[in-house]
Design an enzyme around this catalytic site. Structure first.
Site, PDB file in Angstrom:
ATOM      1  N   CYS A  22      -6.178  -8.446  -5.404  1.00  0.00           N
ATOM      2  CA  CYS A  22      -6.042  -7.218  -4.420  1.00  0.00           C
ATOM      3  C   CYS A  22      -5.580  -7.438  -2.847  1.00  0.00           C
ATOM      4  O   CYS A  22      -5.275  -6.600  -2.117  1.00  0.00           O
ATOM      5  CB  CYS A  22      -7.502  -6.538  -4.144  1.00  0.00           C
ATOM      6  SG  CYS A  22      -8.070  -5.758  -5.342  1.00  0.00           S
TER       7      CYS A  22
ATOM      8  N   HIS B 226      -7.159  -2.411   2.502  1.00  0.00           N
ATOM      9  CA  HIS B 226      -7.067  -2.430   1.038  1.00  0.00           C
ATOM     10  C   HIS B 226      -8.346  -1.501   0.811  1.00  0.00           C
ATOM     11  O   HIS B 226      -9.088  -1.476   1.144  1.00  0.00           O
ATOM     12  CB  HIS B 226      -7.442  -3.700   0.674  1.00  0.00           C
ATOM     13  CG  HIS B 226      -7.763  -3.979  -0.899  1.00  0.00           C
ATOM     14  ND1 HIS B 226      -6.987  -3.135  -1.935  1.00  0.00           N
ATOM     15  CD2 HIS B 226      -8.919  -4.234  -1.713  1.00  0.00           C
ATOM     16  CE1 HIS B 226      -7.613  -3.353  -3.335  1.00  0.00           C
ATOM     17  NE2 HIS B 226      -8.530  -3.757  -3.085  1.00  0.00           N
TER      18      HIS B 226
ATOM     19  N   ASN C  86      -9.421   2.172  -6.322  1.00  0.00           N
ATOM     20  CA  ASN C  86      -8.772   0.869  -5.987  1.00  0.00           C
ATOM     21  C   ASN C  86      -7.331   0.410  -7.071  1.00  0.00           C
ATOM     22  O   ASN C  86      -7.715   0.284  -8.179  1.00  0.00           O
ATOM     23  CB  ASN C  86      -9.692  -0.299  -6.207  1.00  0.00           C
ATOM     24  CG  ASN C  86      -9.369  -1.720  -5.874  1.00  0.00           C
ATOM     25  OD1 ASN C  86      -8.120  -1.937  -5.546  1.00  0.00           O
ATOM     26  ND2 ASN C  86     -10.334  -2.656  -5.796  1.00  0.00           N
TER      27      ASN C  86
END
Ligand code: COA
Length: 338
Positions: free
Chosen positions: A117, A259, A289
């Site tokens: 990520c 993020h 996500n």
């Protein structure tokens, strides 16, 4: 030879994004998992996500987003391509060369960066480094992940969180005082905590040990609560570091683009830093996500809806499996998102 004064830095010159068409809403998940739309929204801020399939995987999404970023930058060519992904189409080789070829750039240096990520920030640092070292004048940096392929469809804890997608920027060589000039960038890792988010099977260790794996070992295992705490604390720490290096105060930040793992994580980071909620970019409600695609997708949505404007001081921040985390700053350039 470049002198200190004439040193070129990476400048964001184009931005593009792409999502697979299939929308999976919370209600659809609640039909087959022991969960509810209300639980998912309250704990994560997510309402829906996109899921790849029908032949669409990471390479295809990366090509779509990459071609849009090139159009946004009015760029015909690039000297190198960096693909941030932890879900390449095959375990070996890397997907970046096929993305480069697919975009018509067969022959250029092209490689994958896997920082999960935090991948896009690591990709920016890698692509930017090619420019500041003088090896490239223009680099395409793409974040693309088909992370749904690593998720157990029957796991109510991980299934609602992740989605698929791709985003990309074109970096060009420019001056540090230009809008779009990238940096400083702050990056970190902590391998001691690799067990918080990991996929046990499918890598080299399994072969070396010769231990047969269970089918479930091919899916992500996640310790949610520990991850949550480390995510917001590391993101806040790195953000402070990068602001300090840039000579900015928290009040200077116009837009916080973090993020998109969980809206609660983003608001907790903002609170820790003292960034007001209205400056926090949130699109996790619509995409979930999306791993390495998360930051460019959030930038693209913010630029499209007008909350990210030319000249804005932008704070980028990420956290992911590995563990990896980091932050970066830039002043938003005048560009048309594609
Ligand atoms: N629907 C309903 N209940 C759920 C659920 C779901 N989708 N997922 C978990 N639960 C349950 C748990 O089983 C637990 O039940 P129990 O108390 O009976 O054991 C309860 O909800 C609370 O679980 P907990 O993990 O404490 O919830 P939480 O508020 O921490 O939220 C996450 C869970 C996963 C949303 C949260 O921990 C999180 O977002 N962590 C970070 C994950 C992340 O961002 N990963 C990627 C990092 S890049």
């Amino acid at each position: 030879m470049q002198t200190e004064q004439a040193r070129e830095v990476p400048v964001v010159a184009g931005l593009g994004s792409w999502l697979p068409p299939r929308v999976v809403r919370n209600e659809e998940l609640a039909q087959r998992l022991d969960t509810s739309d209300e639980w998912i929204r309250t704990r994560t801020g997510i309402a829906e996500r996109r899921i790849a399939g029908d032949g669409i995987a990471t390479i295809r999404m990366a090509i779509e987003a990459g071609s849009r970023a090139l159009r946004s930058a009015s760029a015909q060519t690039v000297d190198a391509l960096v693909l941030a992904t932890s879900t390449p189409d095959q375990l070996c080789p890397a997907s970046a060369p096929q993305v480069a070829t697919g975009l018509g750039f067969n022959g250029i240096p092209a490689f994958d960066v896997n920082a999960v990520c935090s991948g896009f920030l690591y990709g920016l640092a890698s692509g930017g480094g090619l420019i500041s070292s003088g090896m490239a004048q223009r680099v395409l940096v793409i974040g693309a992940d088909t992370f749904s392929t690593l998720i157990n469809p029957d796991d109510r804890t991980t299934m609602p969180i992740f989605g698929d997608g791709a985003g990309a920027v074109v970096l060009r060589a420019g001056r540090p005082d230009e809008l779009g000039a990238l940096g400083p960038i702050d990056l970190h890792s902590d391998g001691d905590q690799a067990g918080l988010l990991f996929v046990p099977a499918g890598g080299a260790q399994q072969r070396v040990d010769g231990v047969p794996m269970e089918a479930g070992d091919y899916f992500l295992a996640m310790k949610g609560a520990e991850t949550f705490y480390l995510a917001y604390s590391r993101m806040a720490e790195s953000a402070r570091t990068v602001l300090d290096r840039a000579g900015w105060t928290v009040a200077d930040v116009d837009r916080f683009v973090g993020h998109q793992a969980n809206a609660r994580i983003l608001y907790t980071v903002a609170k820790q830093l003292g960034v007001p909620e209205e400056k926090v970019a949130v699109n996790v409600d619509r995409v979930g996500n999306t791993v390495a695609a998360s930051i460019p997708l959030a930038l693209a949505d913010s630029a499209r809806d007008g909350t990210l404007r030319t000249g804005d001081r932008v704070l980028l921040s990420a956290f992911g499996a590995g563990l990896t985390w980091g932050a970066a700053v830039l002043r938003w350039p005048d560009l048309r998102v594609c």
